[in-house]
Design an enzyme around this catalytic site. Structure first.
Site, mmCIF file in Angstrom:
data_model
loop_
_atom_site.group_PDB
_atom_site.id
_atom_site.type_symbol
_atom_site.label_atom_id
_atom_site.label_comp_id
_atom_site.label_asym_id
_atom_site.label_seq_id
_atom_site.Cartn_x
_atom_site.Cartn_y
_atom_site.Cartn_z
ATOM 1 N N HIS A 4 4.262 -11.909 -0.532
ATOM 2 C CA HIS A 4 3.850 -10.487 -0.398
ATOM 3 C C HIS A 4 4.873 -9.967 0.528
ATOM 4 O O HIS A 4 5.452 -8.829 0.411
ATOM 5 C CB HIS A 4 2.631 -10.211 -0.182
ATOM 6 C CG HIS A 4 2.311 -8.819 -0.143
ATOM 7 N ND1 HIS A 4 2.126 -8.111 -1.416
ATOM 8 C CD2 HIS A 4 1.798 -7.672 0.657
ATOM 9 C CE1 HIS A 4 1.646 -6.828 -1.329
ATOM 10 N NE2 HIS A 4 1.367 -6.598 0.140
ATOM 11 N N MET A 22 0.922 -1.205 -0.093
ATOM 12 C CA MET A 22 -0.185 0.064 0.169
ATOM 13 C C MET A 22 0.958 1.219 -0.057
ATOM 14 O O MET A 22 0.315 2.302 -0.457
ATOM 15 C CB MET A 22 -0.939 -0.009 1.198
ATOM 16 C CG MET A 22 -2.007 1.003 1.351
ATOM 17 S SD MET A 22 -3.024 0.818 2.578
ATOM 18 C CE MET A 22 -4.110 2.563 2.301
#
Length: 283
Positions: free
Chosen positions: A257, A100
Site C-alpha cells: 500500500h 485516503m
C-alpha cells in the site's frame, strides 16, 4: 509555519498546515491515513527538481493542522481543499492523492469542478466503494471496519503497529523496500494524529464515490500495488479504472500500500511522465 483557516470550533480556528515550495505548474499532494506531509518526502524532491511548484498540506486532525472533534468526512475534507486552492489561487494544478487522500481528489473535482485542475493522480486509491452492500457485492464486510474502530478505541498505538505492518507488507519488505527506521518514523507520524480524527476517519473510508466518478472530467492516472493489504487491488484500483474512461492504470507488481515510500522511483516516474504528457495526447 504557514497555515490557512478553514473554519472554527467554539473559540478556536481550524487551521491547515501547508508547505509551498518552488515555482511552475502546481502539484498538490494529499497524504494518506494516518500520516501527514512528511510522507511525501520522496516525491517533493523529485517534483521540485523537475520544475514543479509543490504544495502539500496536513489534513485536519493530522500532522501540524488543528485537531477538531468533527469534520472527518469527505464533504468537509473537499471543502478544506477548496479553501486551500482558492486562497493560494492555484490554477492548472495536478492533484495527487495517496490512499485516503484520493477521496479528497475525487470529491473535490466532483463538487467544485475542474476549473483549477489539469489532471489527477490516484495512488493506492480508496475508490470506488469499499463497503459490501446489496448493490456492491465486491466490497468488504462492515465487521472489518468495526474491528478497526474497536482496536483504535482499545489501544490506538497498538493499532498503529498493525496498520504500519500492513501498510508496508513489513514482514516481506523489511530491510529491502523499507528500513526499520522508516517504519518507526511512519509510526511516530501516525501517533501524532488526533485520536478522534483517527477513529472517525474509518467511517469516511466507507464513502460511496460511485456517483462522483462520472464528474471526473480530467485525465487521471491510477497507480497501485497488486499486493496492497490495506486497500485490496481487486476491490479498488482494478475496479476503478473502467469507471474512469479517461484514465490509465499502472499496476506495480508485488508492491504494498505504501508505494510513495517503498516504490518512490516508480511512483515519481509515473507522475512526472503523466504530468508532462501533452493534453492532446491524453484526450
Amino acid at each position: 509555519m504557514p497555515f490557512i483557516t478553514v473554519g472554527a470550533e467554539n473559540s478556536a480556528p481550524i487551521d491547515l498546515y501547508y508547505e509551498d515550495h518552488g515555482a511552475g505548474q502546481p502539484v498538490v499532494l494529499i497524504h494518506g491515513f494516518p500520516f501527514n506531509t512528511a510522507t511525501w518526502e520522496k516525491q517533493v524532491g523529485a517534483l521540485l527538481a523537475a520544475g514543479y511548484r509543490t504544495i502539500a498540506y496536513d489534513r485536519r486532525g493530522f500532522g501540524n493542522s488543528s485537531q477538531p472533534a468533527a469534520g472527518y468526512d469527505y464533504d468537509t475534507f473537499a471543502a478544506d481543499l477548496d479553501v486551500l486552492m482558492t486562497e493560494l489561487d492555484l490554477r492548472d494544478a495536478v492533484l495527487v492523492g495517496h490512499s485516503m487522500g484520493t477521496g479528497e481528489v475525487v470529491r473535490y473535482i466532483s463538487t467544485y469542478g475542474s476549473s483549477r485542475v489539469n489532471r489527477a493522480v490516484l495512488l493506492s486509491p480508496l475508490e470506488p466503494f469499499l463497503l459490501k452492500t446489496s448493490d456492491n457485492p465486491e466490497g468488504v464486510d462492515r465487521s472489518l471496519f468495526d474491528g478497526f474502530q474497536q482496536a483504535i478505541i482499545a489501544d490506538r498505538f497498538a493499532y498503529l503497529t498493525t496498520f504500519c505492518d500492513a501498510f508496508f507488507n513489513y514482514q516481506d519488505n523489511k530491510g529491502k523496500m523499507v528500513s526499520e527506521e522508516a517504519y518507526r518514523a511512519h509510526w511516530n507520524i501516525g501517533a501524532r494524529a488526533s485520536g478522534i480524527g483517527t477513529l472517525q476517519s474509518v467511517d469516511a473510508w466507507l464513502t460511496d464515490f460511485r456517483a462522483d466518478l462520472p464528474r471526473i472530467d480530467v485525465p487521471t492516472l491510477i497507480v497501485q500495488g497488486d499486493q496492497d493489504k490495506v486497500l485490496p487491488f481487486a476491490v479498488t484500483g482494478q475496479r476503478l479504472q473502467p469507471m474512469l474512461p479517461n484514465s490509465r492504470l499502472i499496476t506495480l507488481q508485488g508492491a504494498p500500500h505504501g508505494i510513495p515510500w517503498t516504490h518512490a522511483d516508480d511512483v515519481n516516474r509515473a507522475i512526472l511522465e503523466f504530468a508532462a504528457t501533452p493534453a492532446t495526447a491524453r484526450a
